[in-house]
Scaffold this active site. Structure first.
Site, PDB file in Angstrom:
ATOM      1  N   ARG A 129     -30.151 -32.082 -18.984  1.00 47.91           N
ATOM      2  CA  ARG A 129     -30.807 -31.051 -19.804  1.00 47.91           C
ATOM      3  C   ARG A 129     -31.062 -29.783 -18.993  1.00 47.91           C
ATOM      4  NH1 ARG A 129     -35.981 -33.144 -21.398  1.00 47.91           N
ATOM      5  NH2 ARG A 129     -35.690 -34.771 -19.847  1.00 47.91           N
ATOM      6  N   ASP A 136     -33.385 -30.451 -25.644  1.00 43.38           N
ATOM      7  CA  ASP A 136     -32.405 -31.234 -26.398  1.00 43.38           C
ATOM      8  C   ASP A 136     -32.693 -31.106 -27.889  1.00 43.38           C
ATOM      9  OD1 ASP A 136     -34.557 -32.927 -26.960  1.00 43.38           O
ATOM     10  OD2 ASP A 136     -33.932 -34.472 -25.550  1.00 43.38           O
ATOM     11  N   TYR A 151     -21.951 -38.854 -17.156  1.00 41.90           N
ATOM     12  CA  TYR A 151     -22.435 -38.529 -18.491  1.00 41.90           C
ATOM     13  C   TYR A 151     -21.389 -37.740 -19.260  1.00 41.90           C
ATOM     14  CZ  TYR A 151     -27.068 -39.527 -16.515  1.00 41.90           C
ATOM     15  OH  TYR A 151     -28.139 -40.126 -15.916  1.00 41.90           O
ATOM     16  N   ASP A 183     -33.514 -40.806 -21.722  1.00 42.31           N
ATOM     17  CA  ASP A 183     -34.393 -40.292 -22.772  1.00 42.31           C
ATOM     18  C   ASP A 183     -34.115 -40.984 -24.096  1.00 42.31           C
ATOM     19  OD1 ASP A 183     -35.650 -38.542 -21.108  1.00 42.31           O
ATOM     20  OD2 ASP A 183     -34.544 -36.774 -21.764  1.00 42.31           O
TER      21      ASP A 183
END
Length: 279
Positions: free
Chosen positions: A198, A105, A91, A63
């Site tokens: 997310r 987010d 991550y 993203d």
């Protein structure tokens, strides 16, 4: 000199990782890289459909609000990008309790706020165990997934009515809490393809009788490529250093026959339509 660079650029084949900064989309980062290389070689891009001066692609969307490793295929290497979609990714995510946005987010609009004072570190660590292994996950509305050929994220931003995709199986190889300073907490995540951090953070918030969204996200590893060891930063996006990166990366990749087998094993081809890896 320009002719030599053009010949060298058009002879490049393989996979290498770049560092995508926070802000641009993965597509824009890829296009910026492509344009830099073409300008250096003194080449112009063909505009005819299905005809490109330089064939280039990426193996898993990050993203715009996320940064980190973005795997790039160049020349014949674009055929190997499918192996990156289903592979392991790591991550580091900083999440915020008590607040959720429409995008899940920090880029989105706050849609809900809930108390979080009741949540302890022990509570959070206990909940994380339920999100490890093979789990079911509902992708975010704002995502790279498509409906009628259009990305859900684009449809949502245009105000169109978008329904959630059904829950689907994903895998979490490891999940650990590395910092807890309410309302913020930090996670280290290793997951398989098609996974959304997310969505994970959203679901953790719900499991804690609160809500949560991602504040910052970094992809630290994709397949064999790590952010610190391998990813080319933007000031290194030139033909010579891309060529060197391809050489350095070659031994990390599967041989072509096994790569083809992996692509077959990853069928059906919906994997290529969902370059989501993330986020």
């Amino acid at each position: 000199m320009a002719a030599e660079k053009a010949v060298k650029l058009l002879s490049l084949n393989g996979i290498f990782p770049i560092y995508k900064t926070k802000g641009p989309t993965s597509a824009k980062s890829l296009n910026d890289l492509k344009q830099k290389l073409l300008r250096e070689a003194g080449l112009k891009e063909f505009t005819k459909k299905r005809k490109q001066t330089l064939k280039i692609g990426h193996g898993g969307t990050l993203d715009s609000s996320a940064s980190g490793v973005l795997v790039v295929g160049i020349g014949g290497g674009t055929k190997l990008l499918g192996t990156m979609l289903g592979g392991s990714k790591k991550y580091t995510a900083v999440a915020e309790l008590g607040k959720v946005t429409d995008t899940l987010d920090a880029c989105g609009t706050v849609t809900e706020e809930k108390p979080f004072d009741h949540i302890t570190r022990e509570d959070l660590e206990k909940v994380l165990k339920t999100f490890t292994g093979d789990i079911m996950q509902v992708p975010p509305l704002f995502s790279a997934l498509k409906k009628d050929g259009k990305r859900l994220s684009n449809l949502a931003r245009q105000g169109a009515e978008v329904e959630e995709k059904p829950a689907r199986p994903v895998v979490v190889y490891s999940l650990s809490l590395t910092d807890f300073q309410p309302p913020l907490f930090t996670l280290e995540i290793e997951c398989g393809g098609g996974f959304y951090v997310r969505s994970l953070v959203r679901d953790i918030g719900k499991a804690l009788s609160s809500c949560a969204s991602v504040k910052d996200l970094i992809r630290t590893k994709q397949g064999p490529f790590t952010l610190e060891e391998h990813a080319l930063k933007e000031d290194c996006w030139d033909i010579e250093r891309v060529a060197q990166s391809l050489l350095d990366s070659a031994h990390l990749l599967p041989t072509e026959p096994s790569a083809k087998r992996q692509k077959t094993e990853d069928s059906p081809k919906t994997e290529s339509k969902d370059p989501s890896a993330e986020v």
